[in-house]
Design a protein around this motif. Structure first.
Motif, short mmCIF file in Angstrom:
data_model
loop_
_atom_site.label_atom_id
_atom_site.label_comp_id
_atom_site.label_asym_id
_atom_site.label_seq_id
_atom_site.Cartn_x
_atom_site.Cartn_y
_atom_site.Cartn_z
N LEU A 39 -28.43 11.81 22.01
CA LEU A 39 -28.54 10.51 22.67
C LEU A 39 -28.96 9.44 21.67
O LEU A 39 -28.50 8.29 21.74
CB LEU A 39 -29.53 10.60 23.82
N ASP A 40 -29.84 9.80 20.73
CA ASP A 40 -30.21 8.85 19.68
C ASP A 40 -28.98 8.38 18.91
O ASP A 40 -28.83 7.19 18.58
CB ASP A 40 -31.20 9.48 18.70
N ALA A 41 -28.09 9.31 18.62
CA ALA A 41 -26.88 8.97 17.86
C ALA A 41 -26.01 7.99 18.64
O ALA A 41 -25.41 7.07 18.05
CB ALA A 41 -26.10 10.24 17.52
N ILE A 42 -25.91 8.19 19.95
CA ILE A 42 -25.13 7.27 20.79
C ILE A 42 -25.71 5.87 20.72
O ILE A 42 -25.01 4.89 20.47
CB ILE A 42 -25.08 7.78 22.24
N VAL A 43 -27.01 5.77 20.97
CA VAL A 43 -27.66 4.45 20.99
C VAL A 43 -27.57 3.78 19.62
O VAL A 43 -27.22 2.59 19.51
CB VAL A 43 -29.13 4.58 21.44
N HIS A 51 -23.75 -4.89 16.77
CA HIS A 51 -24.76 -5.85 16.29
C HIS A 51 -25.66 -6.33 17.43
O HIS A 51 -25.90 -7.52 17.59
CB HIS A 51 -24.07 -7.05 15.63
N LEU A 52 -26.16 -5.39 18.20
CA LEU A 52 -26.97 -5.76 19.35
C LEU A 52 -28.32 -6.31 18.92
O LEU A 52 -28.99 -5.74 18.05
CB LEU A 52 -27.19 -4.55 20.26
N ALA A 53 -28.72 -7.41 19.55
CA ALA A 53 -30.07 -7.92 19.30
C ALA A 53 -31.10 -6.92 19.77
O ALA A 53 -32.11 -6.70 19.11
CB ALA A 53 -30.26 -9.26 20.01
N GLY A 54 -30.85 -6.30 20.92
CA GLY A 54 -31.76 -5.29 21.44
C GLY A 54 -31.12 -4.50 22.55
O GLY A 54 -30.17 -4.96 23.20
N VAL A 55 -31.63 -3.30 22.78
CA VAL A 55 -31.10 -2.43 23.82
C VAL A 55 -32.21 -1.49 24.29
O VAL A 55 -33.09 -1.11 23.51
CB VAL A 55 -29.88 -1.62 23.30
N ALA A 56 -32.18 -1.17 25.58
CA ALA A 56 -33.11 -0.19 26.16
C ALA A 56 -32.31 0.77 27.01
O ALA A 56 -31.50 0.34 27.84
CB ALA A 56 -34.17 -0.90 27.00
N VAL A 57 -32.50 2.05 26.79
CA VAL A 57 -31.76 3.10 27.49
C VAL A 57 -32.74 4.13 28.04
O VAL A 57 -33.65 4.57 27.32
CB VAL A 57 -30.74 3.79 26.56
N GLY A 58 -32.54 4.52 29.29
CA GLY A 58 -33.34 5.58 29.89
C GLY A 58 -32.44 6.55 30.62
O GLY A 58 -31.47 6.14 31.27
N VAL A 59 -32.74 7.84 30.51
CA VAL A 59 -31.90 8.89 31.10
C VAL A 59 -32.76 9.77 32.00
O VAL A 59 -33.87 10.17 31.63
CB VAL A 59 -31.24 9.75 30.00
N MET A 68 -36.05 8.08 26.79
CA MET A 68 -36.17 6.63 26.76
C MET A 68 -36.05 6.18 25.31
O MET A 68 -36.68 6.76 24.42
CB MET A 68 -37.50 6.16 27.34
N ARG A 69 -35.24 5.16 25.10
CA ARG A 69 -35.06 4.64 23.74
C ARG A 69 -34.95 3.13 23.81
O ARG A 69 -34.15 2.58 24.58
CB ARG A 69 -33.79 5.23 23.12
N THR A 70 -35.76 2.45 23.04
CA THR A 70 -35.67 1.00 22.93
C THR A 70 -35.46 0.65 21.47
O THR A 70 -36.00 1.32 20.57
CB THR A 70 -36.92 0.30 23.47
N GLU A 80 -40.59 -9.26 17.36
CA GLU A 80 -41.15 -8.82 18.64
C GLU A 80 -40.27 -7.70 19.20
O GLU A 80 -39.17 -7.94 19.72
CB GLU A 80 -41.21 -9.99 19.62
N ALA A 81 -40.75 -6.48 19.09
CA ALA A 81 -39.94 -5.32 19.44
C ALA A 81 -39.77 -5.16 20.95
O ALA A 81 -40.69 -5.42 21.73
CB ALA A 81 -40.57 -4.06 18.86
N ILE A 82 -38.58 -4.73 21.34
CA ILE A 82 -38.33 -4.36 22.73
C ILE A 82 -39.01 -3.02 23.01
O ILE A 82 -38.99 -2.11 22.17
CB ILE A 82 -36.81 -4.26 22.98
N ASP A 83 -39.63 -2.91 24.18
CA ASP A 83 -40.20 -1.63 24.61
C ASP A 83 -39.83 -1.40 26.07
O ASP A 83 -39.05 -2.15 26.66
CB ASP A 83 -41.71 -1.57 24.36
N GLU A 84 -40.41 -0.35 26.65
CA GLU A 84 -40.03 0.03 28.01
C GLU A 84 -40.49 -0.98 29.05
O GLU A 84 -40.06 -0.94 30.21
CB GLU A 84 -40.58 1.42 28.36
N ASN A 85 -41.38 -1.91 28.67
CA ASN A 85 -41.86 -2.92 29.60
C ASN A 85 -41.23 -4.29 29.40
O ASN A 85 -41.58 -5.24 30.10
CB ASN A 85 -43.38 -3.04 29.49
N THR A 86 -40.31 -4.42 28.46
CA THR A 86 -39.64 -5.69 28.22
C THR A 86 -38.76 -6.05 29.40
O THR A 86 -37.98 -5.23 29.90
CB THR A 86 -38.79 -5.60 26.94
N LEU A 87 -38.85 -7.31 29.83
CA LEU A 87 -38.04 -7.78 30.95
C LEU A 87 -36.66 -8.20 30.47
O LEU A 87 -36.51 -8.95 29.51
CB LEU A 87 -38.71 -8.96 31.64
#
Length: 522
Positions: A39-43, A51-59, A68-70, A80-87
């Motif tokens: 899953l890490d390889a996919i993300v 060239h994504l600015a940011g992405v959050a994935v949960g399975v 969970m991967r941000t 400012e890093a994206i995390d699991e609480n980023t809106l």
């Protein structure tokens, strides 16, 4: 205390008990997950390729959040890093929340799915009087009203604009149907806005307050936001981006006070990855408290197929899909022989997806703060195959290459029109104020030697009128989709508009406009 007051107190008490039970079982800020190299390889592949600015994935697998991967930043260049609480803006994934809010009101006996819309909104009116009288609450959620795809979306986007929900309620009567009522599928947003107003009327409160009270609070969606809120007080908010000239740049950044938006019930919710996984688990592995909050009967109702949907070439070839339909706020399909329930969300610079496989209590959530349609498609495909076809030999790059090949395939398309600014002299008889019955007034008036188009209620729709051969178009200052302008041949007739690029996003619904000239420039 009268009997009505006692009944209200009992209902309030019951809600508090349910909320307490739900909170005890659901409140969480993190899930226990393990790294997954596949899953890490996919993300990583998708984030780098697009060239994504940011992405959050949960399975979720068999009811448990297993991954969970941000990755990336909330605002490019800030660190400012994206995390699991980023809106993130979840856009049209909000529709399932609106349908669930209505299901809650049905469960409470405050409305019925087959009630006429006019029972709650007496001023509701469609273009066809028969449809006006026979449109039911459930019809608002199924994209089978007869409206053209995206009809009236210019009252929602581009933002910001000054259209209100009352404007939408008024404007529906002037949107002419493209096909018969309940006769086919065409995606619309306006009727979800109307559904939110039905909820407000039946629930005796605003849509925003009802959604917080009936969904966010009892389910423990502690970070989800709707209505006006303070960006800095809430904190940890992702901004939308586009990739331009080798860099991610912010699009339409939030002001300090995020306003309530007219489109809230259609696509105005923001949530974190953590919240969206909690929302997903409520559907996949509901607890006894959750089943009291929303009964199996109502859950089945919103997941019932009502409107058949067209099946794309990719769905047929990649997923073997033969069944695809819309329920109440959800899309239902078979993928590799397995039942899926899903939705996507798209707003400028923000993309989301939720895919559930109820029969195996599994699924995933994707949140992206970039212009990323193909990135989302590749993530949906590869993460779905993780469950439905684990031996699938195709990786993320294979699906991305296929999408690129389709885009690069030769097609017959008209060349970009060669334009030059229209002169005040040649448009002398067309200058002035024009009005469309649902969009309102625009002006075509001289400024700095050019003819300028301005909209009274949509301030981003400002541009210069250009001549292209024997036709005219308006080129918008803010980069919106250019639109043809077909002036009337005779006085008193309507001026019509259409997209210069017919394949542009359907929300640019210039085709539904019919302007009549009111007077000259002042």
């Amino acid at each position: 205390m009268g009997s009505a007051d006692r009944s209200a107190a009992r209902r309030t008490g019951a809600r508090r008990v349910v909320a307490a039970l739900l909170g005890a079982t659901l409140a969480t800020s993190a899930f226990a997950t393990q790294p997954d190299p596949k899953l890490d390889a996919i993300v990583d592949t998708v984030a780098a390729r697009y060239h994504l600015a940011g992405v959050a994935v949960g399975v979720i697998d068999h009811g448990k959040v297993v991954y969970m991967r941000t990755k990336g930043e909330r605002r490019a260049g800030t660190g400012e890093a994206i995390d699991e609480n980023t809106l993130f803006k979840i856009a049209s994934n909000s529709k399932a929340m609106t349908s669930t809010l209505l299901a809650r009101l049905v469960q409470e006996g405050k409305l019925h799915w087959d009630d006429p819309v006019r029972k709650y909104l007496p001023s509701f009116r469609m273009n066809d009087p028969w449809v006006t009288e026979h449109m039911q609450v459930g019809d608002l959620l199924t994209h089978r009203s007869g409206l053209r795809e995206g009809a009236g979306d210019l009252m929602l986007w581009p933002e910001p604009n000054a259209f209100t929900r009352q404007d939408i309620l008024h404007g529906l009567a002037y949107l002419k149907p493209a096909y018969s009522f309940r006769a086919g599928y065409a995606y619309d947003n306006l009727l979800y806005v109307i559904a939110g107003e039905v909820a407000a009327a039946a629930g005796h409160d605003s849509y925003d307050k009802l959604l917080r009270r009936e969904l966010f609070e009892p389910l423990g969606l502690s970070r989800c936001q709707i209505g006006p809120w303070n960006r800095d007080a809430v904190g940890n908010v992702a901004q939308p981006h586009a990739y331009e000239d080798g860099h991610n740049v912010v699009l339409n950044a939030d002001d300090a006070i995020v306003p309530d938006i007219t489109s809230a019930a259609a696509g105005g919710v923001r949530c974190s990855l953590d919240d969206m996984l909690t929302w997903a688990r409520n559907w996949l592995v509901p607890t006894p408290a959750q089943l009291a909050w929303l009964t199996p009967a109502q859950r089945q109702t919103v997941w019932t197929p009502y409107t058949p949907m067209p099946i794309s070439k990719h769905r047929r070839e990649w997923d073997g899909t033969r069944f695809y339909a819309y329920g109440y706020g959800w899309r239902l399909a078979d993928v590799d022989g397995q039942f899926t329930v899903s939705h996507t969300g798209t707003l400028s610079g923000m993309y989301s997806a939720m895919v559930l496989l109820p029969n195996r209590q599994s699924g995933f959530v994707v949140l992206i703060n970039s212009e990323a349609e193909d990135a989302r498609t590749v993530l949906i495909e590869t993460l779905t195959k993780h469950f439905t076809a684990p031996a699938d030999p195709h990786d993320a790059n294979w699906y991305a290459d296929k999408l690129d090949a389709d885009t690069a395939a030769p097609e017959h398309k008209a060349p970009e029109p060669v334009t030059q600014p229209a002169t005040v002299k040649e448009l002398a008889t067309q200058l002035g104020q024009w009005r469309d019955p649902w969009f309102g007034t625009i002006t075509l008036c001289p400024r700095d030697g050019a003819v300028r188009f301005t909209s009274a209620k949509s301030p981003r729709l400002v541009g210069t009128v250009m001549r292209a051969g024997q036709r005219y178009l308006v080129h918008w200052d803010k980069g919106e989709v250019d639109a043809w302008m077909d002036f009337p041949a005779r006085a008193g007739e309507a001026m019509h508009m259409s997209k210069v690029d017919p394949k542009a996003d359907f929300s640019n619904d210039f085709e539904d406009l019919a302007f009549h000239r009111e007077h000259g420039c002042e």
